[in-house]
Design an enzyme around this catalytic site. Structure first.
Site, mmCIF file in Angstrom:
data_model
loop_
_atom_site.group_PDB
_atom_site.id
_atom_site.type_symbol
_atom_site.label_atom_id
_atom_site.label_comp_id
_atom_site.label_asym_id
_atom_site.label_seq_id
_atom_site.Cartn_x
_atom_site.Cartn_y
_atom_site.Cartn_z
ATOM 1 N N ASP A 36 20.068 7.716 -18.955
ATOM 2 C CA ASP A 36 19.665 8.012 -17.563
ATOM 3 C C ASP A 36 18.152 8.182 -17.439
ATOM 4 O O ASP A 36 17.641 8.520 -16.375
ATOM 5 C CB ASP A 36 20.386 9.268 -17.063
ATOM 6 C CG ASP A 36 20.023 10.510 -17.880
ATOM 7 O OD1 ASP A 36 19.274 10.387 -18.869
ATOM 8 O OD2 ASP A 36 20.482 11.606 -17.513
ATOM 9 N N GLY A 37 17.426 7.969 -18.532
ATOM 10 C CA GLY A 37 15.965 8.030 -18.481
ATOM 11 C C GLY A 37 15.401 9.372 -18.929
ATOM 12 O O GLY A 37 14.201 9.497 -19.167
ATOM 13 N N LYS A 196 -19.768 1.016 -0.739
ATOM 14 C CA LYS A 196 -18.418 0.447 -0.693
ATOM 15 C C LYS A 196 -17.598 1.124 0.400
ATOM 16 O O LYS A 196 -17.694 2.330 0.597
ATOM 17 C CB LYS A 196 -17.748 0.684 -2.063
ATOM 18 C CG LYS A 196 -16.269 0.347 -2.133
ATOM 19 C CD LYS A 196 -15.691 0.625 -3.516
ATOM 20 C CE LYS A 196 -15.011 1.961 -3.611
ATOM 21 N NZ LYS A 196 -14.308 2.194 -4.883
ATOM 22 N N ARG A 198 -13.560 1.582 1.503
ATOM 23 C CA ARG A 198 -12.172 1.296 1.142
ATOM 24 C C ARG A 198 -11.260 1.846 2.237
ATOM 25 O O ARG A 198 -11.387 3.000 2.629
ATOM 26 C CB ARG A 198 -11.808 1.948 -0.191
ATOM 27 C CG ARG A 198 -10.402 1.506 -0.666
ATOM 28 C CD ARG A 198 -9.831 2.429 -1.725
ATOM 29 N NE ARG A 198 -10.490 2.350 -3.008
ATOM 30 C CZ ARG A 198 -10.116 1.553 -4.016
ATOM 31 N NH1 ARG A 198 -9.121 0.735 -3.881
ATOM 32 N NH2 ARG A 198 -10.765 1.582 -5.157
HETATM 33 C C1 R5P Z 1 -13.635 4.976 -7.206
HETATM 34 O O1 R5P Z 1 -14.218 5.858 -6.637
HETATM 35 C C2 R5P Z 1 -13.587 4.814 -8.688
HETATM 36 O O2 R5P Z 1 -14.790 5.183 -9.308
HETATM 37 C C3 R5P Z 1 -13.243 3.388 -9.046
HETATM 38 O O3 R5P Z 1 -14.276 2.561 -8.589
HETATM 39 C C4 R5P Z 1 -11.965 2.996 -8.408
HETATM 40 O O4 R5P Z 1 -10.980 3.951 -8.646
HETATM 41 C C5 R5P Z 1 -11.513 1.644 -8.912
HETATM 42 O O5 R5P Z 1 -10.324 1.314 -8.257
HETATM 43 P P1 R5P Z 1 -9.926 -0.194 -7.979
HETATM 44 O O6 R5P Z 1 -10.068 -0.929 -9.251
HETATM 45 O O7 R5P Z 1 -8.513 -0.077 -7.485
HETATM 46 O O8 R5P Z 1 -10.813 -0.702 -6.906
#
Ligand code: R5P
Length: 304
Positions: A36-37, A196, A198
């Protein structure tokens, strides 16, 4: 007396390398997985009055690796171990160290409490996402870094090409401290930082702009590669800004989803990572190079 070293099932290769570097032998553990894991852990040799060390990376399958680690720590404590040092080269859930949006759990805090409740007396880990993470623990945390190993790799690159052509790059603003540190290790080498964005829901990553001068060769330094989107988007932007050759160095190769394919098919020339996480064969790819943190762990274990 030298500590007894045990390994969970997530990264036995690293545990064996640590033992080789320390001149010690891996102590046996019985780990049974039921149909069952559920897992059952048993310490075979006596650990009464001894210092024990357990090495376990908590990468995928994250929850299963954590449960196994908790059980190993518990088994060692119940068997009379004086102390239990958990070497967790990659600490899963580290990116969930605070509340990003109302209603969220602080998952890392739950994990930390579970480690302490199980009986861990010290944690040794690498390249945490933020330097504040050790503050969540009430037990000592040795926060080590692979940056000196990456600095050596950059030194070696410098000896092969025109060194004034190389720029270090942080793929996001969160990595500024890291990039400044490695720049200092390399005699204040020039660095740039990418802005960046996200999307937390879709996971879409956009490398919006570069802060700093892009040179012919760029070395992106990050803590981890998960989906690979951050470094691939960063590399693309660097190429658009004049970089001819882009290298990536990151401590943790989480390599989730199709990251390996994404990286292999990207403009990135080489991806250098460490063995904090064991990379299964199906996730390895030609551009990947692995360097070991085993000696650093072996050295740290001398401080027990
Ligand atoms: C973000 O703040 C981290 O330093 C990494 O850049 C990030 O976790 C990388 O995630 P992924 O490869 O999914 O873009």
């Amino acid at each position: 007396m030298a500590p007894k070293i045990f390994s969970g099932s997530s990264n036995k290769k690293l545990a064996e390398k640590v033992c080789a570097a320390s001149g010690l032998t891996l102590s046996p553990l019985e780990i049974t997985v039921f149909s069952d894991g559920e897992k059952r852990v048993r310490v075979v040799d006596s650990v009464v009055g001894q210092d024990s060390v357990v090495i376990q990376s908590t990468a995928a399958p994250v929850d299963s690796n954590y449960m196994e680690l908790f059980f190993i720590i518990d088994a060692l404590k119940r068997s009379g171990s004086k102390s239990v040092t958990a070497v967790i080269p990659y600490l899963g859930y580290q990116r969930q160290d605070h509340i990003f949006r109302t209603g969220e759990a602080v998952s890392l805090d739950v994990v930390v409490k579970a480690l302490e409740t199980a009986g861990a007396t010290k944690v040794i880990t690498f390249d945490l996402h933020t330097i504040k993470i050790p503050e969540l623990f009430r037990i000592p945390v040795a926060h080590l870094s692979a940056l000196p190993l990456f600095a050596k790799q950059v030194e070696s690159l410098k000896s092969k090409v025109e060194s004034q052509d190389i720029v270090l790059v942080s793929p996001d603003m969160g990595g500024i401290r890291r990039i400044k540190l490695i720049s200092e290790m390399l005699g204040n080498m020039p660095y740039a930082t990418i802005v960046k964005n996200r999307d937390l829901v879709s996971g879409h990553v956009e490398a919006a702009s570069v802060d700093g001068k892009v040179l012919k060769r760029a070395v992106i330094v990050d803590d981890m590669i998960s989906s690979g989107k951050t470094v691939v988007a960063a590399a693309q932007l660097l190429r658009e800004n004049g970089a001819e050759d882009v290298f990536v160095m990151a401590a943790h190769a989480v390599l989730s989803g199709n990251a390996s394919e994404l990286l292999q098919n990207s403009i990135i020339s080489k991806v250098i990572i460490t063995d904090t996480i064991d990379i299964p064969k199906e996730k390895q790819f030609p551009k990947l190079e692995v360097i070991s943190i085993a000696d650093m762990i072996a050295k740290e274990l001398k401080n027990l």
